[in-house]
Design an enzyme around this catalytic site. Structure first.
Site, PDB file in Angstrom:
ATOM      1  N   SER A 334       1.139  -1.309  -0.178  1.00  0.00           N
ATOM      2  CA  SER A 334       0.219  -0.062  -0.332  1.00  0.00           C
ATOM      3  C   SER A 334       0.769   1.202  -0.211  1.00  0.00           C
ATOM      4  O   SER A 334       2.195   1.610  -0.636  1.00  0.00           O
ATOM      5  CB  SER A 334      -1.073   0.197   1.048  1.00  0.00           C
ATOM      6  OG  SER A 334      -1.955   0.918   1.151  1.00  0.00           O
ATOM      7  N   HIS A 336       2.922   3.500   2.021  1.00  0.00           N
ATOM      8  CA  HIS A 336       4.133   3.223   2.031  1.00  0.00           C
ATOM      9  C   HIS A 336       5.152   2.715   1.128  1.00  0.00           C
ATOM     10  O   HIS A 336       6.168   2.818   1.523  1.00  0.00           O
ATOM     11  CB  HIS A 336       4.332   2.896   3.783  1.00  0.00           C
ATOM     12  CG  HIS A 336       6.007   3.039   4.239  1.00  0.00           C
ATOM     13  ND1 HIS A 336       6.817   2.021   4.735  1.00  0.00           N
ATOM     14  CD2 HIS A 336       6.336   4.091   4.937  1.00  0.00           C
ATOM     15  CE1 HIS A 336       7.955   2.632   4.921  1.00  0.00           C
ATOM     16  NE2 HIS A 336       7.867   4.307   5.542  1.00  0.00           N
ATOM     17  N   CYS A 337       4.768   1.317   0.917  1.00  0.00           N
ATOM     18  CA  CYS A 337       5.352   0.426  -0.234  1.00  0.00           C
ATOM     19  C   CYS A 337       6.082   1.296  -1.027  1.00  0.00           C
ATOM     20  O   CYS A 337       6.931   1.052  -2.220  1.00  0.00           O
ATOM     21  CB  CYS A 337       4.631  -1.049  -0.208  1.00  0.00           C
ATOM     22  SG  CYS A 337       4.046  -1.518   1.381  1.00  0.00           S
ATOM     23  N   VAL A 338       5.173   2.218  -1.664  1.00  0.00           N
ATOM     24  CA  VAL A 338       4.789   2.846  -3.292  1.00  0.00           C
ATOM     25  C   VAL A 338       5.811   4.784  -2.764  1.00  0.00           C
ATOM     26  O   VAL A 338       5.816   4.657  -3.766  1.00  0.00           O
ATOM     27  CB  VAL A 338       4.094   3.262  -3.371  1.00  0.00           C
ATOM     28  CG1 VAL A 338       2.638   1.863  -4.449  1.00  0.00           C
ATOM     29  CG2 VAL A 338       2.622   4.078  -2.876  1.00  0.00           C
TER      30      VAL A 338
END
Length: 351
Positions: A334, A336-338
């Site tokens: 989500s 934070h990952c991107v």
């Protein structure tokens, strides 16, 4: 700009450290989704959610957006017209810039970064293009950086900016990343490269998380001494025991100065989400902290509102914003990952 090798003086030896995410940003780096197959036929919906995320971030700080090709750039420009976005055309495999992007370090006002190897969480997907992103960023910024031979993903490490780091054994100790590197070895490595003087270990992450349990999907620092950690209330859910063990471990841990943390429980989404490859790992802990804001993934779940109620008091000086991530989570991660923050500072060329 200068490339530093492992045999050269380390970031720590030169006085650099990894700042906490809540420290001021110069920009946020992201990649635009492009591959419909990777999103199981939901690319249009994913791009709609991405546009909402990019537009929200761009209200507070500039966004540096990587785009794979002409179609991606045209699509992004149409959806993001008027937003504070700079576009960069280069080959990409996927969008998880937290993991394949640079990890910035700072010395006073001077900014550099560490370029780790990226192998798509142990060779699960294609990664050759994404592994080149840090070198591109170095050329754009003309930034000095350290090229490391080890595999390390940004989502696998949380820091409080004062010397304490958090990670998971289920991720870092896999034999598909750095075979033979022990907990003690990681401690020494992260001390030398990122200024982490105390590395704390939790056992594992969420069920069916293809990152093998990244810390940023379950447990996060919200300030130097406060940790928010995911909990599962249903004892029959496989996540319950793992999250409970993490909670109990955190309550016994201390920071770089020997002080206990304030631990805050954050619910996981109440509804089980299924995707094309089985259970999805939705979580509210995958929020992103920026200049004056925090964006929190929402899933149309009964616990969405409760998650915001938990997080808002932890960020009293920031606007805490819930945004849809139901399509994005189909890819396994989500907000934070991107995202990857570029801290504020004067870029150091190594000279």
């Amino acid at each position: 700009m200068q490339h530093f090798l492992p045999s050269d003086p380390s970031p720590h030896e030169l006085g650099f450290r990894m700042p906490a995410e809540w420290e001021p940003h110069a920009a946020t780096w992201m990649s635009w989704p492009a591959d419909d197959d990777l999103w199981f036929g939901h690319l249009d919906g994913v791009r709609e959610e991405f546009a909402g995320l990019v537009r929200t971030i761009a209200r507070f700080e500039p966004v540096e957006l990587l785009v794979r090709d002409a179609e991606s750039e045209e699509n992004a420009r149409a959806r993001l017209a008027g937003a504070d976005v700079t576009y960069h055309r280069l080959p990409l495999d996927d969008v998880w810039l937290r993991d394949n992007g640079p990890i910035f370090v700072r010395r006073g006002d001077e900014l550099a970064f560490v370029n780790w190897r990226f192998n798509s969480w142990g060779g699960k997907f294609s990664w050759e293009h994404d592994d080149q992103v840090p070198e591109y960023v170095a050329r754009v910024l003309w930034a000095a950086h350290w090229d490391r031979p080890e595999v390390l993903e940004g989502g696998g490490l949380e820091v409080n900016g004062l010397g304490t780091g958090l990670t998971t054994r289920s991720c870092f100790l896999t034999d598909t990343r750095n075979p033979g590197l022990s907990e003690e070895g990681y401690g020494a490595l992260l001390h030398d490269t990122l200024g982490v003087s105390r590395l704390l270990w939790l056992d594992g992450g969420l069920e069916n998380d293809h990152t093998d349990g990244h810390i940023d999907t379950i447990t996060r620092f919200t300030d130097e001494r406060t940790i928010v950690t995911s909990v599962e209330s249903n004892p029959a859910d496989p996540n319950h025991a793992v999250m409970q063990n993490n909670l109990e471990a955190l309550r016994q841990m201390t920071d770089q100065d020997g002080r206990q943390f304030r631990i805050v429980e954050l619910p996981l989404p109440a509804s089980r989400l299924e995707g094309a490859e089985g259970r999805l790992p939705p979580t509210y802990a995958n929020f992103y902290i920026g200049n004056g804001f925090v964006v929190v993934p929402m899933y149309g779940d009964p616990n969405d509102a409760r998650a915001l109620e938990v997080l808002r008091p932890l960020f009293p000086e920031r606007e805490v914003i819930g945004l849809p991530s139901r399509k994005i989570i189909e890819g396994g991660g989500s907000f934070h990952c991107v995202t990857q923050q570029q801290p504020r500072g004067t870029v150091w060329t190594g000279k």
